[in-house]
Write an enzyme that holds these catalytic residues in place. Sequence first.
Site, PDB file in Angstrom:
ATOM      1  N   TYR A 108     -75.588  13.268 -11.438  1.00 51.90           N
ATOM      2  CA  TYR A 108     -76.217  12.837  -9.994  1.00 51.90           C
ATOM      3  C   TYR A 108     -77.462  11.932 -10.712  1.00 51.90           C
ATOM      4  O   TYR A 108     -78.538  12.569 -11.102  1.00 51.90           O
ATOM      5  CB  TYR A 108     -76.536  14.163  -9.156  1.00 51.90           C
ATOM      6  CG  TYR A 108     -77.338  13.854  -8.114  1.00 51.90           C
ATOM      7  CD1 TYR A 108     -77.359  12.581  -7.298  1.00 51.90           C
ATOM      8  CD2 TYR A 108     -77.747  14.895  -7.254  1.00 51.90           C
ATOM      9  CE1 TYR A 108     -78.068  12.466  -6.343  1.00 51.90           C
ATOM     10  CE2 TYR A 108     -78.535  14.759  -6.043  1.00 51.90           C
ATOM     11  CZ  TYR A 108     -78.551  13.518  -5.559  1.00 51.90           C
ATOM     12  OH  TYR A 108     -79.440  13.264  -4.301  1.00 51.90           O
ATOM     13  N   THR A 159     -80.063  17.673  -0.084  1.00 50.35           N
ATOM     14  CA  THR A 159     -79.920  17.808   1.353  1.00 50.35           C
ATOM     15  C   THR A 159     -79.829  19.306   1.887  1.00 50.35           C
ATOM     16  O   THR A 159     -80.525  19.675   2.983  1.00 50.35           O
ATOM     17  CB  THR A 159     -78.917  17.211   1.868  1.00 50.35           C
ATOM     18  OG1 THR A 159     -78.825  15.547   1.379  1.00 50.35           O
ATOM     19  CG2 THR A 159     -79.011  17.122   3.501  1.00 50.35           C
ATOM     20  N   ILE A 174     -70.989  10.977  -0.958  1.00 51.71           N
ATOM     21  CA  ILE A 174     -71.665  12.251  -0.846  1.00 51.71           C
ATOM     22  C   ILE A 174     -72.862  11.794   0.114  1.00 51.71           C
ATOM     23  O   ILE A 174     -73.754  11.412  -0.200  1.00 51.71           O
ATOM     24  CB  ILE A 174     -72.170  12.934  -2.132  1.00 51.71           C
ATOM     25  CG1 ILE A 174     -70.870  12.911  -3.295  1.00 51.71           C
ATOM     26  CG2 ILE A 174     -73.139  14.081  -2.001  1.00 51.71           C
ATOM     27  CD1 ILE A 174     -71.363  13.612  -4.556  1.00 51.71           C
ATOM     28  N   LYS A 222     -72.275  10.873  -8.968  1.00 48.40           N
ATOM     29  CA  LYS A 222     -72.969  10.477  -7.743  1.00 48.40           C
ATOM     30  C   LYS A 222     -74.180   9.332  -8.095  1.00 48.40           C
ATOM     31  O   LYS A 222     -75.138   9.778  -8.705  1.00 48.40           O
ATOM     32  CB  LYS A 222     -73.650  11.568  -6.964  1.00 48.40           C
ATOM     33  CG  LYS A 222     -74.209  11.312  -5.721  1.00 48.40           C
ATOM     34  CD  LYS A 222     -74.880  12.574  -5.038  1.00 48.40           C
ATOM     35  CE  LYS A 222     -75.683  12.155  -3.865  1.00 48.40           C
ATOM     36  NZ  LYS A 222     -76.317  13.500  -3.288  1.00 48.40           N
TER      37      LYS A 222
END
Length: 292
Positions: free
Chosen positions: A133, A45, A203, A161
């Site tokens: 992740y 992001t 997250i 994540k």
Amino acid sequence: MIAGSMVALVTPMDAQGRLDWDSLSKLVDFHLQEGTNAIVAVGTTGESATLDVSEHIEVIRRVVAQVAGRIPVIAGTGANSTREAVELTTNAKTAGADACLLVTPYYNKPTQEGLFQHFSHIANAVDIPQILYNVPGRTACDMLPETVARLSTVKNIIGIKEATGNLQRAKDILASVSSDFLVYSGDDATAVELMLLGGKGNISVTANVAPRLMSDLCAAAMRGDAETARAIHEKLMPLNNTLFIESNPIPVKWALHEMGKMPAGIRLPLTWLSEACHEPLRQALRQSGVLV
């Protein structure tokens, strides 16, 4: 323990794509005031893919300095080159990050053994807490629960994540790791259910625009208050859906601009939100109480 609502922070830019340090500072203050539990800087992001190395480390350094130890700062340091990921992770440690978030290597599609060796090498090379992740929808690389279980015993690897949005996947991971290995949601739409299963936080993209609501949702889910957590989730659902009306972070940057939090800036190959999407996202912001 790093837990709760962890915002996947945008990186503000001006109309020419230059980093906007003043807006970044104001966003950090916004999250400190609104109860965000940790800040993830320069992740997906945060447009890590279009920041150069010097910009990457400067964003981390500035966020760390401003937070000043009040909440954890997690730095995105993943790469599809193991050597580059070691360099980025080393830089983040030097800048004062509390932990690092490392996406699976994208495009080159390593095997499960390659993933194990990649993450093990980084963990052995840099002494800082590291969060795996997994987001196969972006990377074309899916790290399976068996590989996560192997990595969960490697020093410095503290959690994952999990951004597939697949709750069965989360259950499989939770069942295969020790209780001190942290499983976080990386999917706002399913985060509440993952936390009710035993996950330790989210997250979140949505937390960029609704930090207090996301913080309250995470707190309720993690204390087992399913009724409260699901009620907040229902309120946020219009945002959770519409913030992905185009590729992240295009919609969330537009939403923050609409809220007066940052200029209209994004870097190619990403482009500003198409006009047809403005009103649906504006309505979602109103329905969730972010705009009046």
